[in-house]
Write a protein that holds these residues in place. Sequence first.
Motif: not given
Length: 431
Positions: A340-344
């Motif tokens: 979904x485009x999140x940076x983790x």
Amino acid sequence: MFVRRIAVVGTGYVGLTTGACLASLGHRVVCADVDALKVARLRAGQVDILEPGLTDLVTEGQAAGRLAFVEGARAAVGDAEVVFLCLPTPMGAGGAADLSAVESVARDLREVLPYGAVVVCKSTVPVGTSVRVAALLDRDDVAVVSNPEFLREGSAVRDFLRPDRIVVGSDSPPAAERVAALFAKLGAPTVLMDAASAEMVKYAANCFLAMKLSYVNAVAELCELVGADVSSVTDGMGYDRRIGQSFLRPGPGWGGSCLPKDTHAMLRIAESVGVDFALVRSTIEANQRQRQRVVDKVRDAVGGTLAGARIGLLGLAFKAGTNDLRDSPALAVAELLTFAGARLVAHDPEVRRPLVGMTVVDEPHEVARDADAVVLLTEWPQFRTLDWTRVADLMAGSVVLDTRDHLDADALRRAGLVLRGLGRPQHAPTG
């Protein structure tokens, strides 16, 4: 108790625990593995599996001369009276159990098994595997017994030495009794049955537990919508002896090395005899939805879009007390967040290696640095005692999503953080 000469083929969670624990009961055990480096490390007392008490048993067993490690199955069975097959049976094509390792070892041992030996299938295998192994061995003097394991990662030694029950199945009652006698010192209830029934017990038990977990996750979702608190609901349910307290906590989904593959295998077993096991299929589907539901909650916490959002993850292992990442719901949620485009940025006390799609840090507070939200995915006890004021200072946002109902709500509230969980009324204050 008679002391038996035992060979254990495979030194994973099940094999190593089985070998070390049988040695602790006084038997003479030789464990075999195809990995020469692993064998060398075990001989040196180095256990890579995170399992309380296991390293001590391995060290004590070798020091007492009751436990040895060798490379290759043939090297282990020279004078063995009982041979345990503790081999991987991963999910294969279409969800069926992959029996290639079991079948390969059976073929390999056919000519070298001592006369009158008993071969025990400890691996989780479909109904009919004992018959299949017996056919591959093609030895009238060798009996095949099913003895399914019920070991939980993180408490495997305790589960072996203090079992709820011991299940032994064979179409040769004398062979079944011979295997059951190995565990006599434990004093546990022993259930003797035919081989097919014993093979089915493990699948039936694991599928029931998976259904219970999916059920409580669905109840948690319903609680949010109707204004109930799932922790109160499950507390009221758990005192019913017919239900019990265990497996009643909602979470990000179930996973690990057993439940996912065993539920899929049960479906394939049912399909092979024309049964539509809709309950198990729905259990699997509900588990997939639960992971997406967690992602949706994270999306809501950061304002409606995950594209570019920085998310801190607490926990990667499939449950606390283990370093096992196999089918971890935490990793499944992380994959969906990344998609979904999140940076983790993630931390787990027992997972230090790099992982695709995220930055893994050694210090738990660092997951909060500039994070739009922090998500607890594994219920490690040390996460309860984090410096939440420091977490709040480091974060860009203020929401902590607790998917395990694990954190101290008052501590987070005092730090100025917004705690959200699963199964709590949407309109109610956090905590």
